[in-house]
Design an enzyme around this catalytic site. Sequence first.
Site, mmCIF file in Angstrom:
data_model
loop_
_atom_site.group_PDB
_atom_site.id
_atom_site.type_symbol
_atom_site.label_atom_id
_atom_site.label_comp_id
_atom_site.label_asym_id
_atom_site.label_seq_id
_atom_site.Cartn_x
_atom_site.Cartn_y
_atom_site.Cartn_z
ATOM 1 N N GLY A 102 -4.527 6.453 20.446
ATOM 2 C CA GLY A 102 -3.548 7.493 20.120
ATOM 3 C C GLY A 102 -2.239 7.201 20.825
ATOM 4 O O GLY A 102 -2.006 6.093 21.312
ATOM 5 N N HIS A 504 16.097 -3.002 -25.032
ATOM 6 C CA HIS A 504 16.781 -4.303 -25.010
ATOM 7 C C HIS A 504 15.790 -5.462 -25.073
ATOM 8 O O HIS A 504 16.122 -6.578 -24.687
ATOM 9 C CB HIS A 504 17.672 -4.395 -23.770
#
Length: 608
Positions: A102, A504
């Site tokens: 931690g 396109h």
Amino acid sequence: MCGIVGFTGLQAAAPMLLEGLKRLEYRGYDSAGIAVFGDGKIRTERATGRLENLCIQTQDGTAVPGACGIGHTRWATHGAPTEYNAHPHLSNDGKFAVVHNGIIENYAALREELMAHGYVFQSETDTEVVAHLLEMYYHGDLKSAVMKTVSRLEGSWALGILCADYPDRLVAVRYASPLILGIGVEENYFASDVTALIGHTRNVVYLEDGEFAELSPGKITVYDCVGAECKKTPVRVNWSMEAAEKGGYDHFMLKEIMEQPRALKAAIEPRIKGGRVVPDGIEMPQQWLEGISRIVITACGSAYHAGCVGRYVIEQLCRVPVQVEVASELRYRNPIIDEHVLVIVISQSGETADTIAAMKECKARGARTLAIVNVVNSTIAKLADDVMYTWAGPEIAVATTKGYTTQVAVLTMLAVYLADRLGRIDEAEYQKLVAGISALPERCQRSIDLNPHMDRLARKYHRHNALFFIGRNLDYAVCLEASLKLKEISYLHSEAYAAGELKHGTIALIEEGRPVVALCCHDALFDKMMANIKEVKARGAQVMGVAIEGDRRILAEADDVVFVPAADPMLLPISEVIPMQLFAYYVAKENGCDIDKPKNLAKSVTVE
Ligand code: M6R
């Protein structure tokens, strides 16, 4: 992520501790250590690199006498992966040894206070303060010293404590970091996950946040945070060893997807203080920052995709031009970069060859570099002028998940921070974004809750041999990552397109039944996306629409819908990408792919 083990019994502790640490190797680490009480004192042994080094140093533990001890594999966070930073850490009087998982967020203030009291520090770690606090508060009553020490800590911890005055006793403390007790016959254990225990016992007790326990060979006593004894019911674990390493999940990838709320919390929480973004590790002079001409982001793969998100957010907030480029291209094109350019380098591993080369190229041209990296002290972290760690913890699956989302979170915080320093963000927007960033871990949990829904959708779509992801603006950046996730683990052909580009060329590929995943979370561009969905539907596509919760407009066009929780558009990419990670995961699972180790891929690409 670090691993913790503890053993107290009648047999030699050190070999047991080493065996337990071996079982935790999969979590990733860069150094290891043990502390054992024997011959009237606590002895520690620590080594950098592979656990094998510690085994050699201790002759597989046989050189360390004693039947009660603690062990640790460290994945560096505070301080380099050196022997002196490796756990266990000792108090100055040698009475206490401590291992920790931690982050002690207030360690800097505690360190100053302890130094003022004359305590001498041997390491750069946040953990060492715990050993000295124990010494300071210990006057013969171990339980009270532990409680006083813990009351001073802020952050997250799983602690294993050994005290020389109690030769067969261990203390285990848990707050926001897992710790499990194992019940044996005339011996007891603790570990940060069950993998380290199930070779010896399948009867375990899960400590809850705030609880702590005293263990001796024949007894375990659990206390709540005010020191009152609490009754705990042991649980029987039936997992196989392999399942245990994965925390019960079928794959590391799924485990890591599920870990994202925790990983994001670790990336975000320490950097938000008093409602301000306070990044550690940035020392950019103000005058230089105000003079930058542009920002260049460079990275590879998913890290590049995180950079694509970063570009939108930084440009939007800072109004500084941002260019994103894959590192393997940037390095070879004689880039126009000088000392007025900030180069942001993104990498989970910190060791990607192309990214390192591009970074060196930019540095050679005078640019200032800021690295966003997960692995502490990796090459990229060391080369950079400024570093922001992502604190995601070790990532085992080749396909990155928590690595990517923590990169996006850090980039977003960086954008807010830079915009503030450049004076380009008003206070109301600043506050709104900081609140939104703080809420990301909780919001991302709601995306994870889509797990069963994404599983169902994967079953519907997994047989198709090509899929398209379309979106605009930030949604397009997320499409790039969603598409990579799917192709790298399921081997399906998939492409991401800016939705406006379809007509396109790409629209020629749309045919009857072709799945198109349309990300439509950007309200300002929603109508444009609906037009694109109509175009592909008119050509026979099946559309999975991703939209904001409550936005029912999508239902009119999409065949399937995924709703993600609402947020500021700049904070949506994390919520959007998680269901896409889950979708990729379940498609790959349906198709029987080797999810954690996809063919032809490596976790860290250290060659060009
Ligand atoms: O360690 P890095 O972040 O530098 O790695 C970059 C890419 O190799 C990595 O993101 C790759 O694309 C992942 N397999 C994606 O899941």
